[in-house]
Every structure is written in C-alpha cells, then in structure tokens.
Design an enzyme around this catalytic site. Structure first.
Site, PDB file in Angstrom:
ATOM      1  N   GLU A 109      -6.082   6.672  -0.487  1.00 10.79           N
ATOM      2  CA  GLU A 109      -6.090   5.415   0.255  1.00 10.79           C
ATOM      3  C   GLU A 109      -6.804   4.322  -0.524  1.00 10.79           C
ATOM      4  O   GLU A 109      -6.422   3.148  -0.467  1.00 10.79           O
ATOM      5  CB  GLU A 109      -6.758   5.621   1.617  1.00 10.79           C
ATOM      6  CG  GLU A 109      -5.983   6.514   2.563  1.00 10.79           C
ATOM      7  CD  GLU A 109      -4.618   5.925   2.883  1.00 10.79           C
ATOM      8  OE1 GLU A 109      -4.559   4.885   3.562  1.00 10.79           O
ATOM      9  OE2 GLU A 109      -3.603   6.492   2.451  1.00 10.79           O
ATOM     10  N   HIS A 135       1.773   4.549  -2.719  1.00  9.34           N
ATOM     11  CA  HIS A 135       1.920   5.994  -2.503  1.00  9.34           C
ATOM     12  C   HIS A 135       3.192   6.512  -3.172  1.00  9.34           C
ATOM     13  O   HIS A 135       3.209   7.595  -3.761  1.00  9.34           O
ATOM     14  CB  HIS A 135       1.972   6.303  -1.008  1.00  9.34           C
ATOM     15  CG  HIS A 135       0.641   6.289  -0.314  1.00  9.34           C
ATOM     16  ND1 HIS A 135      -0.448   7.013  -0.749  1.00  9.34           N
ATOM     17  CD2 HIS A 135       0.224   5.631   0.802  1.00  9.34           C
ATOM     18  CE1 HIS A 135      -1.475   6.820   0.063  1.00  9.34           C
ATOM     19  NE2 HIS A 135      -1.094   5.971   1.010  1.00  9.34           N
ATOM     20  N   HIS A 192       0.839  -1.207   0.000  1.00 10.20           N
ATOM     21  CA  HIS A 192       0.000   0.000   0.000  1.00 10.20           C
ATOM     22  C   HIS A 192       0.871   1.253   0.000  1.00 10.20           C
ATOM     23  O   HIS A 192       0.652   2.187  -0.794  1.00 10.20           O
ATOM     24  CB  HIS A 192      -0.908  -0.031   1.243  1.00 10.20           C
ATOM     25  CG  HIS A 192      -1.711   1.200   1.467  1.00 10.20           C
ATOM     26  ND1 HIS A 192      -3.064   1.261   1.233  1.00 10.20           N
ATOM     27  CD2 HIS A 192      -1.355   2.429   1.920  1.00 10.20           C
ATOM     28  CE1 HIS A 192      -3.513   2.479   1.522  1.00 10.20           C
ATOM     29  NE2 HIS A 192      -2.490   3.207   1.951  1.00 10.20           N
ATOM     30  N   GLU A 193       1.881   1.280   0.865  1.00 11.46           N
ATOM     31  CA  GLU A 193       2.770   2.446   0.934  1.00 11.46           C
ATOM     32  C   GLU A 193       3.616   2.570  -0.333  1.00 11.46           C
ATOM     33  O   GLU A 193       3.911   3.684  -0.781  1.00 11.46           O
ATOM     34  CB  GLU A 193       3.659   2.359   2.173  1.00 11.46           C
ATOM     35  CG  GLU A 193       2.904   2.399   3.484  1.00 11.46           C
ATOM     36  CD  GLU A 193       2.002   3.615   3.622  1.00 11.46           C
ATOM     37  OE1 GLU A 193       2.445   4.736   3.267  1.00 11.46           O
ATOM     38  OE2 GLU A 193       0.850   3.441   4.075  1.00 11.46           O
TER      39      GLU A 193
END
Length: 341
Positions: free
Chosen positions: A186, A139, A135-136
């Site tokens: 998100e 980003h 997930h990061e």
C-alpha cells in the site's frame, strides 16, 4: 521547475517506467521474505491452481458494472489516463461494486482487473479518484494482483478447513505473512497514485477522507498530519506494544501514518527526479530481482525509520541493533579473516 510540473494541468507520462522506480523498499523486502517462508511456495502454487481466474472475473461481470465509454464514462477516462501515465497497455478493466464501504482492490493472475466500491466513488472528488485508480494501477504494474488474489482465496479457504486444526493454522500462518507484505504494498502504490495525480494535496485529501473526513472544510490537513507525529511520539513502551498488537492483523497501514509517509516521499528528491524523467525503466530491470539487494534495501529503510523515530520501542530496537551490529563487526574482524576459515 519541479513546482511548475507539480502544478501543471498537463500531467507527465512515464514511458516504460519500472515499478521499482516507486516501490517502497519495505515492500520489496517483505515480498522477498514472504517468498522465503518455509513451505509457502507449494501452498501458493496449490491455491493459485485450485481456482480459475475466469470464475472470479465472471462473478464481477455478473454482479457489478463494468466501466466503459457508456458506463461511468468519467471513470473510464480516468482508467485510460492513469494507465497511460504509468505506461500500462492494455488498460485493466474496472468494475464498480455496490458496497457502502470505501474500498478498491486489484485481482487476477494473468489479466488483472480493478474493483471500486460505490462508497469510494461517492466519497472522493475527481482528483481523488485519479489517485485511487492510479494506486490500483500501481498494484497491476508491480504484479501485486497475484498475491492479493491468493490472499482472497486463502481467506475463503480458512473457514472450510476450520475442522482440521493443522490445516487451519498452516493457512493462518501464510495469511499473516501475506498481510504483512500487503501492508507494505500500500505504501508503494500510494506513490504510484501520486505519480498519476501529480498533486500531493489531492493525495492527502484522499487519506483525510478515508480517515473520516466528510467535509474537507472542517479538517485542517496540517493538524491531521500532526496526529501522525503524536502517534509516533508515545512515551510509554506499553503503548508501543499496543500499536504492534493492533496493527498486525490489518491489511492496510493506518490512514494517518500512511498519509504522513506519502507526504514525506512527495517532499523528497526521488519523487521530483521521477517527475523530471529520471527513473528506472523496465528495459533496465534484471530478469530476477536480487533477494540480497531487496533485503538490504528494506533493512536500510527500517533502520532509517527507527533512527528518526521517537517511539520508545523503536529506539530500543535501534539501539539493540547498533550494539548487535557493532559486536558482529568486531567478531568478524577478529575471526573472519582467520587463516583457519
């Protein structure tokens, strides 16, 4: 074929994948609108230039544990594997911060780095951590770290400007716009995390854990997802207004709603196509994304969500939008092709 891929222990790597392959249309639309907010450009530039990225990294270097072959080697393996899955080179640094609150964030402008709290590491199993780190990484690949860093800086600045009402409210307006955009990121990066773990059930376990699940055997995931349906199916429009009031200051979407959104994407054609190698590559990206295209894509996403929503307020918005759109179409057809125009 797709079931075999999803269950395989040999995960697919996505060479040259563009972040636009997984980004939620609402994320791109919100970012386009954020950039269009009057006066936001000078504010962002001033805040970005007022601090050095080195200072922020040095704080974590001096107060946290940097992940590597000799420090949290399991996390280091997950760091390298998730970066390879999304074809990110070099792999961003990861720091572990002592904090009981489960959280992760990505900071930095030129050289983003990832921070994981001890609360998150203790809460998740290996595949959950793969999802969270992936997930990061999303980003990082999407370039969200720039705006997240600016948001963090603005949150600090607002207190020092409390004595100056004009400056305080100007910063509050920018923070509100950044929060609205960041909630949408998100949704995008949950998709990136799923591409890294390639197991929708592992992603769902993370959302259950973040919502309050301490023991997976005590939580029925089907019942958990029913909560999202119940949240959407409120019958009183006053509840709809309360939902808006309660969610606008948040930096993250609500856990149950967020879980349902990702599971819906995991069951769709787009996710399966990416797993089989059909996705947009970075080499095909245009140098600058089209503001109009991003807004149209976001508008379609919102329209599709509203048309299927059982929330009474969303139904009102959708019906109003239909009436407004039909009226605008009639006016355009009558006057738009006039010789006088």
């Amino acid at each position: 074929m797709t079931e075999e891929i999803e269950r395989s222990t040999a995960r697919v790597r996505f060479a040259g994948i563009s972040p636009r392959a997984y980004e939620h249309p609402a994320d791109r639309g919100a970012l386009a609108l954020l950039r269009a907010v009057p006066g936001i450009g000078p504010v962002l530039q001033a805040v970005a230039g007022a601090f050095t990225e080195r200072g922020e990294r040095l704080v974590y270097l001096a107060s946290s544990i940097r992940v590597g072959p000799k420090q949290y080697p399991k996390l280091d393996r997950l760091r390298l594997e998730t970066a390879a899955t999304l074809d990110i080179d070099p792999a961003p640094e990861v720091f572990v911060q002592r904090n009981p609150v489960p959280n992760a964030l990505t900071l930095g402008i030129d050289k983003p780095f990832i921070v994981l709290t001890t609360g998150l590491i203790e809460l998740l199993d290996d595949e959950g951590l793969r999802f969270a780190i992936g997930h990061e990484m999303g980003h990082v690949l999407s370039g969200h770290a720039l705006y997240q860093t600016i948001l963090q800086r603005l949150m600090q600045l607002q207190f020092s400007l409390g004595w100056m009402p004009a400056g305080y409210w100007a910063i509050r307006a920018v923070i509100a716009a950044l929060h609205e955009w960041y909630r949408k990121t998100e949704l995008s990066c949950d998709r990136a995390g799923l591409l890294c773990v390639q197991d929708p059930s592992a992603a769902l376990r993370v959302h259950v854990a973040l919502a309050g699940g301490m023991d997976g055997s005590q939580v029925d995931t089907a019942e958990f997802l029913k909560q999202a349906k119940e949240y959407e199916q409120v019958e009183d429009i006053r509840d709809s207004v309360l939902k808006l009031v309660k969610t606008w200051p948040l930096t993250h979407p609500l856990a149950v709603v967020r879980a349902a959104e990702l599971q819906k994407w995991a069951a769709g054609e787009e996710y399966r196509a990416i797993l089989t190698g059909e996705y947009q590559r970075r080499e095909d990206d245009r140098p600058t994304s089209s503001f109009t295209d991003d807004i149209k894509s976001a508008a379609k996403s919102y329209k599709d969500s509203m048309s299927t929503s059982e929330d009474p307020l969303m139904k009102v918005f959708n019906e109003f939008g239909e009436v407004l759109g039909n009226t605008a179409g009639k006016v355009w057809s009558k006057f738009g092709n006039s010789p006088n125009n």
